[in-house]
Write an enzyme that holds these catalytic residues in place. Structure first.
Site, mmCIF file in Angstrom:
data_model
loop_
_atom_site.group_PDB
_atom_site.id
_atom_site.type_symbol
_atom_site.label_atom_id
_atom_site.label_comp_id
_atom_site.label_asym_id
_atom_site.label_seq_id
_atom_site.Cartn_x
_atom_site.Cartn_y
_atom_site.Cartn_z
ATOM 1 N NE ARG A 164 -1.213 2.373 2.958
ATOM 2 C CZ ARG A 164 -1.208 3.565 3.154
ATOM 3 N NH1 ARG A 164 -1.027 4.956 2.203
ATOM 4 N NH2 ARG A 164 -0.471 4.191 4.143
ATOM 5 C CG ASP A 165 2.948 4.143 2.773
ATOM 6 O OD1 ASP A 165 2.625 5.209 2.033
ATOM 7 O OD2 ASP A 165 3.780 4.811 3.513
ATOM 8 C CG HIS A 222 4.369 5.336 8.806
ATOM 9 N ND1 HIS A 222 3.891 4.094 7.630
ATOM 10 C CD2 HIS A 222 4.299 6.053 7.573
ATOM 11 C CE1 HIS A 222 3.291 4.425 6.639
ATOM 12 N NE2 HIS A 222 4.274 5.806 6.618
ATOM 13 C CG HIS A 265 7.392 7.856 4.579
ATOM 14 N ND1 HIS A 265 7.599 7.705 3.460
ATOM 15 C CD2 HIS A 265 6.788 7.751 5.370
ATOM 16 C CE1 HIS A 265 6.797 7.318 3.020
ATOM 17 N NE2 HIS A 265 5.858 6.829 4.185
ATOM 18 C CB CYS A 325 7.133 11.985 -4.418
ATOM 19 S SG CYS A 325 6.545 12.973 -5.830
ATOM 20 C CG ASN A 327 6.945 3.099 3.891
ATOM 21 O OD1 ASN A 327 6.071 3.860 4.761
ATOM 22 N ND2 ASN A 327 6.533 3.587 2.561
#
Lengths: 310, 310
Positions: free
Chosen positions: A21-22, A214, A216, A247, A256
């Protein structure tokens, strides 16, 4: 790998694999449903037992997630695995629940009005109310739901985010009794001192509800933040195989924290994850051609240590 | 940047810039003496006040350092800057001292016999004796000397390195009263739990002698290890602009922790470094074409936060 537990960290943490997903949602290269399911299979083979399988969001906004229903339909039937579907509103929650294959909803509140408007068309306070409604809907359907607070460490539009607004969101979400609450550094600007402080403050509010983090790795601080978070009592860490995410329109932007790098660090530090590093590295090597780019994760590029004597 | 001190870290640490030596020594692209001096100028302009300027080693073994005497001769005369020359034996110490421009010798002991034989032709115990002789020679010449223990967290030849052999080297070096003692993760295999443990044990032996740490980011753990080290009492951190370093024959292998990434993390965490992030990022952008490769450091590739509203 050392086998001794560390006085600086818990004996065990859980990793939630978020690459399907992410990790994938911003990838420019279209990834087929079959490849998404293959990625999930590889994660499960590496020992993952909770995985963010897809998101039920507007396919015009996130084309890479347009096949959410097909991904859900293709998930292996595993009693020992929890499949998470990320949803931003009740409509998404209804879609996820209707598949019959999603075990847990992931609701998202935001710690910045500016980001909330851009991401899901609502203020921070409204996003908390929306997440609470999603948690209630999941429970009514006999499923669990967790809640994540996005941009908890900084907003790409309004800049610094105060502890106050984050903890207000934490309190608002806790009132709905999610199965877990998470702090997300959506844009990779967190530092380990603030992580430790905010995780500790969140734990104080959360009581018995586990705290997930979570991060990045946009500015290289991802693993430092993981380490600080678990030292402060976070018991669950999101990570994506290969460090996928970020991105595609910002060259060099990392995604991530990489599952294999997190596992390398934690297992060597005596913190058990239940995951198999070699299987994760194999998944990394399989994934790079699928997304057609070099992955930012590090361990797969380095010599095995200490097994290979270089 | 937040301005508040953190309860999880000291208010201030010192960064030693190592790009001119450890950063460049393995670069395949020859770097001119003029460019090395320009790199040093840029580091000083960013606020660096202690810098590993070069090494006085066998030019056949390390061709990139063959111009050590010319680099030393070209160093700006600055009363407020400490120039370090790395040396592996008394012959190197004599060369460094003869330049009249090196303020501090950096001696190297090794925590593994296998690495010692390969790196400097001597066992671990002999390397400690050699480093002590270098420290004595520096003092006799009215200069200071610090000592670094290489492969303190793992050896590329013999694998895991025990705490015992590291602490035996620490004790042996401390007896010669260096101005500083350092633990170096030469191959980037350290984990933050062991870092915290070994830094704390080293501090217990070192008394008033400051403890420095030296990490490579080969497996993504560099900044986590920095954070763990300063939490355990290390007060000095080696770093290289751009994350320069590592082996040019191992694609993807990362180098030293990047000065700009370390500064980003620490300053945001309320730990002062005295360095200017923008000047470091400018140095990163200048450096990449000089070494003709993309640099692994992260902050320079990410949007400024929170100044630029993306």
């Amino acid at each position: 790998m050392t086998a001794t537990a560390s006085p600086f960290a818990p004996a065990r943490i859980e990793i939630v694999e978020v690459s399907p997903r992410d990790g994938l949602q911003n990838e420019k290269t279209p990834v087929s449903t079959a490849d998404k399911l293959a990625l999930i299979d590889r994660a499960l083979a590496a020992g993952v037992r909770r995985i963010e399988a897809t998101s039920f969001v507007n396919p015009r906004a996130v084309p890479q997630m347009a096949d959410a229903d097909a991904v859900a339909a293709g998930l292996p039937e595993r009693d020992d695995v929890t499949y998470i579907g990320l949803v931003l509103n009740l409509r998404g929650a209804e879609r996820a629940l209707a598949t019959g294959r999603i075990d847990q909803l992931g609701a998202v509140a935001v710690a910045s009005d500016a980001f909330g408007i851009a991401n899901q068309g609502m203020s921070s306070a409204d996003s908390v109310a929306s997440a609470r409604a999603i948690i209630d809907a999941a429970k009514a359907a006999g499923k669990s739901a967790q809640a994540t607070i996005a941009v908890a460490f900084g907003c790409p539009f309004s800049g610094e985010v105060s502890d106050d607004i984050v903890l207000e969101a934490v309190a608002g979400l806790i009132a709905a009794s999610p199965c877990e609450i998470a702090l997300a550094d959506t844009i990779g600007v967190a530092d380990p001192a603030r992580v430790a402080r905010l995780v500790a403050a969140t734990r104080a509010l959360a009581g018995a509800i586990p705290v997930r983090v979570h991060f990045h790795n946009t500015r290289g601080t991802g693993l430092a933040n993981v380490w600080a978070a678990i030292g402060a009592g976070a018991s669950v860490v999101d990570a994506a195989i290969g460090g996928l995410g970020g991105c595609p329109f910002a060259p060099g932007a990392a995604g991530n924290v990489a599952t294999e790098d997190v596992v390398y660090m934690l297992e060597r530090a005596g913190v058990r994850t239940g995951l198999d590093l070699d299987a994760l590295i194999a998944a990394n090597r399989w994934l790079a051609p699928v997304v057609d780019k070099a992955l930012p994760a590090m361990v797969a590029r380095a010599p095995h240590f200490p097994r290979d004597k270089a």
